[in-house]
Each structure stands twice: as structure tokens, then as C-alpha cells.
Write a protein that holds these residues in place. Structure first.
Motif, PDB file in Angstrom:
ATOM      1  N   LEU A 897       1.019  -1.217  -0.041  1.00 36.02           N
ATOM      2  CA  LEU A 897      -0.027  -0.093  -0.090  1.00 36.02           C
ATOM      3  C   LEU A 897       0.916   1.294  -0.035  1.00 36.02           C
ATOM      4  O   LEU A 897       1.657   1.464   0.974  1.00 36.02           O
ATOM      5  CB  LEU A 897      -0.847  -0.079   1.157  1.00 36.02           C
ATOM      6  N   THR A 898       0.889   1.949  -0.873  1.00 35.65           N
ATOM      7  CA  THR A 898       1.641   3.532  -1.039  1.00 35.65           C
ATOM      8  C   THR A 898       0.807   4.491  -0.454  1.00 35.65           C
ATOM      9  O   THR A 898       1.332   5.578  -0.017  1.00 35.65           O
ATOM     10  CB  THR A 898       1.791   3.561  -2.454  1.00 35.65           C
ATOM     11  N   ARG A 907     -11.397   3.531  -1.005  1.00 39.74           N
ATOM     12  CA  ARG A 907     -11.298   2.189  -0.484  1.00 39.74           C
ATOM     13  C   ARG A 907     -11.601   1.284  -1.554  1.00 39.74           C
ATOM     14  O   ARG A 907     -11.021   0.330  -1.890  1.00 39.74           O
ATOM     15  CB  ARG A 907     -12.012   2.000   0.694  1.00 39.74           C
ATOM     16  N   GLY A 908     -12.781   1.438  -2.061  1.00 40.42           N
ATOM     17  CA  GLY A 908     -13.255   0.640  -3.120  1.00 40.42           C
ATOM     18  C   GLY A 908     -12.259   0.530  -4.318  1.00 40.42           C
ATOM     19  O   GLY A 908     -12.065  -0.612  -4.987  1.00 40.42           O
ATOM     20  N   GLU A 909     -11.600   1.496  -4.929  1.00 43.93           N
ATOM     21  CA  GLU A 909     -10.374   1.630  -6.122  1.00 43.93           C
ATOM     22  C   GLU A 909      -9.283   0.744  -5.305  1.00 43.93           C
ATOM     23  O   GLU A 909      -8.632  -0.186  -6.035  1.00 43.93           O
ATOM     24  CB  GLU A 909      -9.983   3.025  -6.120  1.00 43.93           C
ATOM     25  N   VAL A 910      -8.772   1.078  -4.134  1.00 46.89           N
ATOM     26  CA  VAL A 910      -7.826   0.120  -3.655  1.00 46.89           C
ATOM     27  C   VAL A 910      -7.849  -1.207  -3.378  1.00 46.89           C
ATOM     28  O   VAL A 910      -7.140  -1.832  -3.800  1.00 46.89           O
ATOM     29  CB  VAL A 910      -7.130   0.848  -2.207  1.00 46.89           C
ATOM     30  N   LEU A 911      -9.244  -1.551  -3.087  1.00 46.54           N
ATOM     31  CA  LEU A 911      -9.523  -3.205  -3.025  1.00 46.54           C
ATOM     32  C   LEU A 911      -9.972  -3.895  -3.980  1.00 46.54           C
ATOM     33  O   LEU A 911     -10.329  -4.851  -4.023  1.00 46.54           O
ATOM     34  CB  LEU A 911     -10.744  -3.024  -1.768  1.00 46.54           C
ATOM     35  N   ALA A 912     -10.031  -2.955  -5.249  1.00 46.73           N
ATOM     36  CA  ALA A 912     -10.510  -3.975  -6.504  1.00 46.73           C
ATOM     37  C   ALA A 912      -9.552  -5.035  -6.763  1.00 46.73           C
ATOM     38  O   ALA A 912      -8.227  -4.930  -6.723  1.00 46.73           O
ATOM     39  CB  ALA A 912     -10.109  -2.771  -7.703  1.00 46.73           C
ATOM     40  N   GLY A 913     -10.122  -5.939  -6.953  1.00 47.08           N
ATOM     41  CA  GLY A 913      -9.416  -7.329  -7.074  1.00 47.08           C
ATOM     42  C   GLY A 913      -9.073  -8.162  -5.994  1.00 47.08           C
ATOM     43  O   GLY A 913      -8.513  -9.173  -6.285  1.00 47.08           O
ATOM     44  N   VAL A 914      -9.565  -7.521  -4.868  1.00 41.53           N
ATOM     45  CA  VAL A 914      -8.956  -8.551  -3.580  1.00 41.53           C
ATOM     46  C   VAL A 914     -10.234  -9.721  -3.431  1.00 41.53           C
ATOM     47  O   VAL A 914     -11.448  -9.524  -3.736  1.00 41.53           O
ATOM     48  CB  VAL A 914      -9.227  -7.607  -2.325  1.00 41.53           C
ATOM     49  N   PRO A 921     -12.063  -8.101   6.503  1.00 48.60           N
ATOM     50  CA  PRO A 921     -10.908  -7.757   7.501  1.00 48.60           C
ATOM     51  C   PRO A 921     -10.157  -6.517   6.957  1.00 48.60           C
ATOM     52  O   PRO A 921      -9.621  -5.581   7.783  1.00 48.60           O
ATOM     53  CB  PRO A 921     -10.234  -8.981   7.738  1.00 48.60           C
ATOM     54  N   LEU A 922     -10.009  -6.550   5.660  1.00 50.49           N
ATOM     55  CA  LEU A 922      -9.084  -5.364   5.097  1.00 50.49           C
ATOM     56  C   LEU A 922     -10.121  -4.075   5.209  1.00 50.49           C
ATOM     57  O   LEU A 922      -9.356  -3.105   5.516  1.00 50.49           O
ATOM     58  CB  LEU A 922      -8.945  -5.576   3.558  1.00 50.49           C
ATOM     59  N   ILE A 923     -11.203  -3.884   4.916  1.00 46.96           N
ATOM     60  CA  ILE A 923     -12.067  -2.903   5.156  1.00 46.96           C
ATOM     61  C   ILE A 923     -12.044  -2.380   6.384  1.00 46.96           C
ATOM     62  O   ILE A 923     -11.878  -0.998   6.703  1.00 46.96           O
ATOM     63  CB  ILE A 923     -13.539  -3.048   4.551  1.00 46.96           C
ATOM     64  N   SER A 924     -12.196  -3.277   7.252  1.00 44.11           N
ATOM     65  CA  SER A 924     -12.003  -2.869   8.751  1.00 44.11           C
ATOM     66  C   SER A 924     -10.861  -2.264   9.248  1.00 44.11           C
ATOM     67  O   SER A 924     -10.601  -1.367   9.926  1.00 44.11           O
ATOM     68  CB  SER A 924     -12.497  -4.186   9.529  1.00 44.11           C
ATOM     69  N   ILE A 925      -9.554  -3.016   8.736  1.00 41.27           N
ATOM     70  CA  ILE A 925      -8.508  -2.490   8.983  1.00 41.27           C
ATOM     71  C   ILE A 925      -8.042  -0.979   8.154  1.00 41.27           C
ATOM     72  O   ILE A 925      -7.347  -0.296   8.896  1.00 41.27           O
ATOM     73  CB  ILE A 925      -7.060  -3.394   8.615  1.00 41.27           C
ATOM     74  N   LEU A 926      -8.393  -0.637   7.273  1.00 39.68           N
ATOM     75  CA  LEU A 926      -8.372   0.579   6.749  1.00 39.68           C
ATOM     76  C   LEU A 926      -9.134   1.645   7.263  1.00 39.68           C
ATOM     77  O   LEU A 926      -8.696   2.678   7.242  1.00 39.68           O
ATOM     78  CB  LEU A 926      -8.663   0.291   5.098  1.00 39.68           C
TER      79      LEU A 926
END
Length: 1011
Positions: A897-898, A907-914, A921-926
Motif C-alpha cells: 500500500l502506497t 477504498r473501493g479503488e484500492v480494494l479492487a481485485g481483492v 477484515p481489510l475494510i475494517s483495518i483500513l
């Protein structure tokens, strides 16, 4: 007028409902606007509307001589109804009135009120959303799984040193689970708690308990612990007193005292031993006092067993309310509760004022599956219709259609007791909650002729179920099966019932036997010339059904099932969706693995080095190129979603005529029309909805239907194979909410668990009633399975005296049939393991050769039940657990993550393809990182930083920190960790700091971030 139609299986219920509807509306077509017909599935709604319109069309424009059998039967019923009244019944009159009614319906179709009960109540909510305090633009949701998972993730993320109370409550839940079963699974236990929130049985209890604060619930918990401790002390003191008194009197009561060590001590067993010391009445009295105290302690334990979970339930409710408010969601399962809360204790609920005047005539189908809450929500409308004259100068009417023997949805809150109580004069008024009608005015109509099945099937079921409830161990259910016997339709061929038992010398396991013999029966039927499309296999569980599906697929027998009709069961569809995921994030090995798997599966290929191939993007492209597939992910990423999918169809040479692909493209077009839809939105949509996207089945497809008993309800098949050994004795509703004992706790309700050994004497009737209703659930499931067949019923079961079901079958044949029946052609024996009602006859209509297109479509239904996981054996020897895999992925994701996404769009753009299962858990952490100012600066894209760069020490050792951030006056090295803090974590980051300091960077400091 209040009519209850007791509609046994195959008794022409839908035809009767249509005939009664038309009898009401043909004389006065305007009445159709004031009729409300309620069904319980969308398919039943569509079928009823279609039957009414089609029948009306025939009445209006055809001659009676041209009617088909079903239409003729409905027509005759309408004529007979008219003859019993003052209405004309000649065909010209019926024809003219039918034309008028058909015209009224078509011109006012929005007032053709036939709907599911959920749809009806949703219309009420929409109309009165403002008055009910509901956002008028709410989004209706049906599935609860995502909400449950989201709520659990949020709850667990709230655990911290600062939230001591919540941490203690969860710890207590874990400890109690360990004490009870020796194991724990926190997510599973929280799911059980959530099921209570949405369970109608818990509605009233949680509503009352919800008025209390967490502190008040905690105080009640402490209070009952004190009472328990005091009662235990009193019990021990009295026990010692009794022992001492007995010793002084020279009486040996050691055997009696030991009885009190039992968890399930009953008075019956104790009394026999007490009677032996009748010369010492004072000691007897003390022992009886001891038993009373024993029962008091048992009652305290029983009522308080789940008490510690109530505050946690409150925590979960708060989180769910937050999610629903934040995302403007309204769940379908909330509908009945909201309406019930609004109309309770109101004689004339305001939300029914308009509707109450509109509807005067009610038809309610499948009434045995109605829940108590649904019924109580309908009652005000029914009472209003029955209370006085309507706009037509007559009293309204209610017609209920149901069958106690087909009540198999009690686990979904269906309440068969409603139908039973309404059918009995002594309980009718209480069930209706009104004295508006005298019970003598209620008309019970038994539809006792079976028009579906052949005589052999009907007669066998008459014998079997009558025998079972009279002498086969289900005597307590006689009142539910008092009208089980049906008349036969003499115009049908005799038909066939075959009962096959597993031979004693057969060494196969029960499951293998059932599956393999089912296959042999299918092959035997096919040899007789019976099409696959005429056959259905019913089993009680999905696991056995899945194994059977795999065996049939390997035997090249086409199948249809709820799983095989899912779009996600198609290899081509899964290849497409996996490819879109890969294009969205080409560097993610997860999607490369999925694309490789489904590509190899669809092309009947394999690859021994698949693990190495998917680790590298270029190697993976080479893997595809060798197989004639050229994909340029960078070009595809610039295209619109629909264009990408059509490009992939060409790249992978997928036929657009494939029915699964056709249905998939339709769904995508409908969801992402008008140029909308990002790749991330598509992945999210597919993940959330794929379990419900199905291909519409076609009766013309020549494939064997595989189904559970529950999913087969309401359906019929020419040939049914029922493979079954025994039913389970586990209570359907083990957890129940009951009004509490004020002498035990101050809470209004107690959440109790019905375990035989822990239920005290005063609540034993509660347990017995649940056992009785569970037996009804089991018997009804078998009744539903036995009554699906039209022409032939094949029963395959285990040894004659092994399973509880097979025992009843054998006892029927041995003891329930006369010698004349056994010796006649009704029941005959083959090799001592098979009993049939008629000699099998060659099927007359042999299947005709299909044309190539039909063959192709039929073969498409040959689909596996489970996702083929063969690629997993190609992994490296080290196998990660699910939790380890999640930790590794999250660690790698954050390390790459940069910058920190600031809002949901970013968040939606960063998580695209996850991959979907890593999203929560990633949404919660972010979100957590975004709330911390320090983390925000460490992930600021404006500040120079390196991610996962190698540092080489003087000794040649390579260090690889997750992130290094370069501020003007300091340098921060970051390392993400999952799990608990360990000493080696600090040692590792100290090495990073030492190396960066040695390299001349200023103010080096380390930051460990635990996820």
C-alpha cells in the motif's frame, strides 16, 4: 364465511382455489379488486395468476367440449357452486361474465392482488414508511449472511484494552463454550447469537429485554449468581443434615444420596428407594425437601444458562442497527416485526385503514407454513372483513388452504399449531383472537381424493402412515394424521411402489449403498425406456446428494439440481468471472490460480507445475500462450465491463449459445446497463449475488432432478427415487424464549436450552411438546417425499432393522398387511430384499432421438455439485491454515500500500481485485488506520517512502521491512504483524533501525503495527 380446506398431497388444491376465486368474481367482476390471495413463494404467485387468467380465457372464448381436463374440472366446480346459489349456471352466462372479468383484470392488472405474504407487507411498509419512521428510500435486503459477517467483524474489531467490558463478555462466552463442549469457535457462536436477533420466536422477548440497560442485565446476572450460590449452600447443608439424621437412626441412605449426584435425577426413580424406608417418615420428608431444593437449583441453572450472552446480544443489536442506518438497509425478515410492533394492542390499526376497506375476501395458501407473527399481522384485516357488510352489501370471507402433514418449515418459524387450532371448535376463537365468528360457522372441507398419484402409491401411503401413527411409534401424532387416507383416481394405471432393503451380507457403508443403488435404479429405469427427465431423486441432506451428483456426472448421466442450476456451477461462467478478477488485479496470484483451474477444467487439461506458473504474471501469460490464449490485460483494463466480457468470450472460445452464458450475460446487462459499472463493482456484485443467480430450469431438458425433500415440496415427478435410512432425534428448536420465573430472575424472559438432562420438572412439558413437534417435522418430511411421485415410487433404504425409517417399513410389511395382501400382486418379494406393489411394466413412450441442439443443451446440465479443488494438490508441501492464509494476504496487501484511502470510494479503488473472503477484515483495518492521525501521516502519498525494499547488512544478510517513510527530520520504518506480539518482532525491527542508522538516515525509529 370462514372455510378451511384441508388439502392433502395431490388433492387438487390449486384447482380448488381457482374455482373458488372464480365462483366469487364471475357473477360480479368488480369484486376481483377486493380479493387478496396470499401465497408463500414467487413461483406459486405466478402459477396462481397464470391459472386464473388461462382458465378465464378458456371460459370466455372456448366451448366446454374443447376444455382440457383441468379446466373442465374447474368449470364443473364453478357450475356446481352456482347451482347451490341463485346465480345462473348456463354456459352463455358464464362465458359472457368471464369475458367481462378477464377485461377487468387486464385493464386493472395492478389491482389483481395475488402476492407473497412478504410482498404484501412490504407494500404496507412502503405506503406508511414516513409514519413508521423508516427512510422512504430504504433498500430491501433478503440475505442476512453479509450483514452477519460484517457485524461480527465490527464487534471483534472493537476488542481492545479500553473496551474492557466487551472483552470480558466475549471471554466469558469462550469460557462457557469450553466448559460445555471442550471447544470454541467465536465466530460460530456469534452467528448463533445473531440468529436469535432475526428469529421471530425471540421477537417479543428481545423487545422487552431491549428496554433494559446493559447495567440492569448485568445486575440480573449477578443477582442470579448469588441465588445459585445460596441455593447450593442450602442444598449441601441439608444433605449433610439428612445423612447425619439417618446415621443416628441407623438407616443406610447412601444409595439415595448418590442419586442426587445425577444430572437428570427424576422423582419416579427416587420414590422407589424412599419407599423402602417408610418406617422413618421424618427422614423421608427431609429427602423430599432435598429433592425440592435439587429441582430449585436445576431451575436456576436452566433459566440462567444463557443469561451471560444477553448483554453480548445487546452489543450485536447495536452494531446491526448502526449498519442498517448507515447503509439505509431494511431486511425482509424485519417486516413482520415492524408491523407487529405497530399494530399490537390496537383494535383498528391506522396502517390498515385504507387496506382494510379495500379487501373483503381472502385466500391464504400453504397456511401450515404461516408463522405466528404473520398470522397476528393478518388477523386485524380478517376480522374487519368478517365483522360487517362491505360495499357489496355482504360479509367478507376467508378461505385457508393447508395440510398439517406437509408442515416442514417449522425451523423457519412456520407454526402448524395455527391450522390445527383453527380447525377445532374449542380453540378456534382463541386462535383467531376474536369472537366475531361462532366456531359453528367455520366450515372444514377435507379434499380427500388424490388426483396426482397412481392407486398403488396412494394405497401404499394410506397403509404406511396409518400404520406408523397407530402402532409404529408415532402414536402421539394421531391427531395430525387423522385424515391421512386418500381416495384414488380410478382412471389412472395401477403404478408401482418398490421398497428395497440393504441385504445383511452387504458390506457397503450405508451412504455408499444408498448412492450406488440409486445409480443402479436410474440405469435400470433408463433401460426400460424411461427418460431421465421423468426421474427425480430425493434425499434428506445436501452432502449425500452432492456425492450422488458427482457419481452421476462421472457416469455421464445429466442432472438438474438447485446447485447445478446456479450460474456459478458453470465452468465457463466461473472462468469469465475469475478472468475479470485477474484483469482487475493482474498481480494477484489468487485470481491467476482460479483462471488456470477453470481454464484447464473446461478444456480437460492438466498442468503439473501450476503452482510455479501462477506465482509470476509473465509466466502465467506464457502458460496461457502455450495453450493458444493471448490476453493483454493492460488493454482490457481500459475497456468497459461489457466489452471486456465479450472479448473474453472470444479469447477463451466460449459459446454464446451456452444457456448459462446467455443467462449470465442477461444478468450483467441488467445490472450494469447504460455504461455503468466498474470492474470492482462487478466483482463485489458477483461475490454477493452468485449464490442466488440461477438458470431457469426447463421441463423439456432430459436430465435427472436431484433435490432435498424441502426443495421438492409442492412439486411432482413421474418417477421418484427416495433414498433414506433414518431421521434424527435432535430437537428442531432447541433454544426457546419463555416468560421467566420472577422468583428466580428479574428479567421478563429467559432464553433456555432444551437438553433432556438439564430441564427441571416444572418445565418438562416444554421439552415434551418440542419432542412431539420435532417428531411431526420428521414424519412430515417423509410424507412429503412419499407423495411427490405420479407413477412410480422407488424407496431405497438400509437393513430391515437398522434405521428407524427402515424398521417401520419392515414392520409394516411383516405386521401391517394381511396375508391376502402379501400373497396377491399387491406385495411380492424379490430375493428377500425388495417389495413391490405391481410388476414393473415396460414404459410405453420411449424417448425419441434428440436433434443436435437439444442434445447439446441436455448435456450442459451435467455439472458437478462441488467446486473441483484438484488444483490444491499442486501446491507446495507447506499448507497454510485459513487463518494463516488470511494473515499472509493482509500482510502482503498492506506492505504494498502506497497511500491510505480516505473514503469509501478510494477504498473501493484500492480494494479492487481483492478476493471476496479477504474484503471484510481489510475494510475494517483500513477504517481503523484512517481514524488514527499517526497512521495517516505514515501513509501520506506526499511523503517519500519505500515499500518492501531490500536492505543488505555488512555480513550480507538481507532485511526486508514492509515500509520506510522519509520525513525531513526523521525516518520511520514500519512492519505489519498478524497475531499476538512476540519478542522476536521487536528484535527484527531493531535490526531494521540499526541498519538504516548505519546507512546515515536521521532519527530512525521503528513502528510495529499489529493487525
Amino acid at each position: 364465511m370462514f372455510i378451511i380446506y384441508k388439502a392433502s398431497a395431490g388433492s387438487g388444491k390449486t384447482s380448488r382455489l381457482v374455482s373458488e376465486y372464480l365462483t366469487l368474481t364471475i357473477p360480479n367482476p368488480e369484486k376481483f379488486k377486493h380479493v387478496l390471495a396470499i401465497t408463500f413463494t414467487n413461483n406459486a404467485t405466478a402459477e396462481m395468476k397464470e391459472r386464473i387468467v388461462d382458465t378465464l380465457y378458456a371460459f370466455a372464448f372456448k366451448n366446454v367440449s374443447d376444455f382440457d381436463g383441468s379446466t373442465k374440472a374447474i368449470y364443473n366446480a364453478v357450475v356446481n357452486n352456482f347451482k347451490a346459489t341463485s346465480n345462473p349456471y348456463e354456459h352463455p352466462y358464464i362465458q359472457a361474465q368471464s369475458q367481462k372479468l378477464l377485461q377487468e383484470i387486464l385493464y386493472n392488472y395492478d389491482q389483481f392482488s395475488i402476492s407473497t405474504i412478504d410482498t404484501f407487507f412490504q407494500k404496507i411498509l412502503r405506503a406508511f414508511a414516513f409514519e413508521l419512521g423508516i427512510n422512504m428510500n430504504y433498500n430491501v435486503q433478503i440475505q442476512l449472511d453479509e450483514l452477519h459477517n460484517q457485524a461480527i467483524s465490527l464487534l471483534i474489531n472493537k476488542l481492545s484494552d479500553s473496551n474492557v467490558a466487551l472483552t470480558q463478555r466475549l471471554t466469558q462466552l469462550v469460557n462457557s463454550s469450553m466448559e460445555e463442549s471442550g471447544k470454541w469457535d467465536i465466530e460460530r457462536q456469534l452467528l448463533q447469537l445473531l440468529n436469535n436477533i432475526f428469529n421471530e420466536d425471540a421477537f417479543q422477548a428481545l423487545k422487552e429485554i431491549g428496554k433494559l440497560t446493559k447495567e440492569e442485565i448485568d445486575d440480573a446476572n449477578k443477582e442470579i449468581l448469588i441465588k445459585r450460590k445460596k441455593a447450593d449452600q442450602q442444598f449441601q447443608a441439608l444433605k449433610e443434615k439428612v445423612k447425619s439424621h439417618a446415621a443416628e437412626s441407623g438407616v443406610n441412605i447412601e444409595g439415595i444420596i448418590k442419586e442426587f449426584d445425577k444430572e437428570d435425577l427424576k422423582m419416579e426413580g427416587l420414590t422407589k428407594k424412599i419407599e423402602k424406608i417408610d418406617s422413618y417418615p421424618d427422614i423421608q420428608d427431609q429427602i423430599y425437601q432435598l429433592y425440592d431444593l435439587y429441582q430449585h437449583i436445576k431451575t436456576i441453572h436452566f433459566l440462567s444458562f444463557n443469561l451471560s450472552k444477553l448483554v453480548l446480544l445487546n452489543d450485536m443489536q447495536e452494531i446491526i442497527d448502526e449498519i442498517k442506518t448507515e447503509e439505509n438497509l431494511f431486511y425482509l425478515s424485519d417486516t413482520n416485526r415492524v408491523i407487529h410492533s405497530e399494530i399490537k394492542d390496537q383494535e383498528a390499526p391506522y396502517i390498515y385503514e385504507k387496506i382494510g376497506n379495500k379487501y373483503s375476501y381472502f385466500f391464504i395458501d400453504e397456511f401450515q407454513d404461516t408463522s405466528l407473527l404473520q398470522w397476528e399481522n393478518l388477523v386485524p384485516l380478517l376480522i374487519n372483513a368478517l365483522s360487517g357488510n362491505n360495499q357489496f352489501g355482504e360479509t367478507g370471507s376467508v378461505a385457508l388452504f393447508g395440510d398439517l402433514k406437509q408442515a416442514i418449515y417449522r425451523f423457519r418459524n412456520g407454526d402448524p399449531e395455527l391450522l390445527k387450532n383453527l380447525s377445532q371448535p374449542e380453540t378456534f376463537s382463541k386462535a383467531l383472537k376474536s369472537n366475531v365468528l361462532d366456531p359453528s360457522q367455520v366450515n372444514n372441507v377435507h379434499l380427500d381424493t388424490n388426483y396426482r398419484s397412481t392407486p398403488s402409491i396412494i394405497q401404499f401411503n394410506n397403509h404406511f402412515f396409518k400404520f406408523w401413527v397407530q402402532s409404529g411409534g408415532m402414536q402421539e401424532l394421531k391427531e395430525y394424521y387423522s385424515e391421512v387416507e386418500q381416495k384414488t383416481n380410478q382412471n389412472k394405471d395401477p403404478g408401482l411402489v418398490s421398497i428395497q432393503f440393504k441385504a445383511k451380507e452387504d458390506q457397503r457403508q450405508a451412504k455408499s449403498y444408498l448412492i450406488e443403488e440409486t445409480l443402479q435404479t436410474i440405469l435400470q429405469l433408463k433401460q426400460e425406456g424411461i427418460p431421465y427427465g421423468d426421474m427425480a431423486v430425493l434425499m434428506s441432506g445436501n452432502d449425500t446428494l452432492s456425492e450422488l451428483g458427482l457419481l452421476l456426472s462421472k457416469s455421464e448421466i445429466p442432472i438438474i439440481s438447485s446447485e447445478s442450476l446456479l450460474l456459478s456451477s458453470s465452468t465457463w461462467v466461473m472462468l469469465l468471472t475469475s478472468a475479470v478478477g485477474w484483469i482487475t488485479n493482474p498481480d494477484l496470484p489468487y485470481y491467476r490460480m482460479m483462471v488456470a483451474h477453470y481454464f484447464l477444467q473446461s478444456n480437460d487439461q492438466s498442468a503439473d507445475n501450476l503452482y510455479d506458473v501462477i506465482q509470476d504474471h509473465n509466466s502465467f501469460l506464457g502458460f496461457l500462450n502455450k495453450r493458444g490464449v493471448a490476453i493483454h490485460t493492460d488493454q482490457l483494463q481500459t475497456m468497459h465491463l461489457n466489452r471486456i466480457i465479450y472479448e473474453l468470450l472470444g479469447i477463451f472460445k466460449i459459446s454464446k449459445r451456452d444457456p448459462y452464458i446467455v443467462a449470465f450475460l442477461d444478468e450483467v446487462e441488467q445490472q450494469f446497463s447504460a455504461g455503468t459499472g466498474s470492474l470492482f463493482e462487478f466483482i463485489t456484485w458477483w461475490t454477493e449475488n452468485k449464490s442466488g443467480l440461477k438458470l431457469s430450469s426447463s421441463a423439456s431438458v432430459d436430465a435427472v432432478t436431484l433435490s432435498t425433500i424441502h426443495k421438492a415440496k409442492g412439486l411432482a415427478y413421474k418417477v421418484v427415487i427416495f433414498a433414506f435410512s433414518q431421521y434424527i432425534y435432535q430437537n428442531t428448536k432447541n433454544d426457546q424464549w419463555i416468560p421467566t420465573d420472577p422468583n428466580i430472575t428479574s428479567l421478563p424472559y429467559s432464553w433456555v436450552t432444551l437438553k433432556k438432562s438439564t430441564v427441571p420438572d416444572q418445565y418438562i412439558e416444554l421439552l415434551n411438546q418440542e419432542k412431539k413437534l420435532t417428531s411431526l417435522d420428521n414424519l412430515n418430511k417423509i410424507y412429503v417425499a412419499h407423495t411427490r411421485a405420479r407413477e412410480r415410487l422407488y424407496i431405497i433404504t438400509v437393513e430391515k432393522k437398522k434405521g428407524n425409517y427402515s424398521k417401520v417399513l419392515w414392520n409394516l410389511i411383516e405386521n401391517g398387511l394381511s396375508d391376502e395382501q402379501k400373497e396377491s400382486d399387491q406385495f411380492w418379494t424379490q430375493d428377500g430384499t425388495q417389495f413391490v406393489t405391481e410388476n414393473p411394466m415396460q414404459h410405453k413412450d420411449l424417448v425419441e432421438e434428440n436433434d443436435p441442439l437439444e442434445k447439446e443443451e441436455a448435456e450442459l446440465y451435467l455439472s458437478d455439485f462441488k467446486v473441483d479443488n484438484q488444483f490444491l494438490v499442486l501446491e507446495k508441501p507447506k499448507v497454510l491454515t485459513e487463518e494463516q492464509e488470511k494473515g499472509v494476504f493482509i500482510h502482503q496487501f498492506l506492505a504494498s500500500l502506497t497511500c491510505l484511502p480516505r473514503n469509501s470510494k478510494e477504498r473501493g479503488e484500492v480494494l479492487a481485485g481483492v478476493p471476496p473472503h479477504f474484503l471484510p477484515p481489510l475494510i475494517s483495518i483500513l477504517k481503523k488506520l484512517n481514524e488514527d492521525i499517526e497512521y495517516q501521516s505514515l501513509l501520506d502519498p506526499e511523503i517519500p517512502a519505500w515499500n518492501e525494499v531490500n536492505l543488505i547488512t555488512d555480513s550480507g544478510k538481507i532485511l526486508r521491512p514492509d515500509r520506510i517513510v522519509f520525513f525531513p527530520d526523521k525516518t520511520v520504518v514500519m512492519d505489519y504483524k498478524t497475531g499476538k506480539p512476540e519478542p522476536e518482532h521487536q528484535t527484527q525491527i531493531d535490526l531494521y533501525c540499526e541498519q538504516l542508522t548505519a546507512m546515515g538516515y536521521p532519527g530512525v525509529m521503528g513502528k510495529l503495527i499489529y493487525l
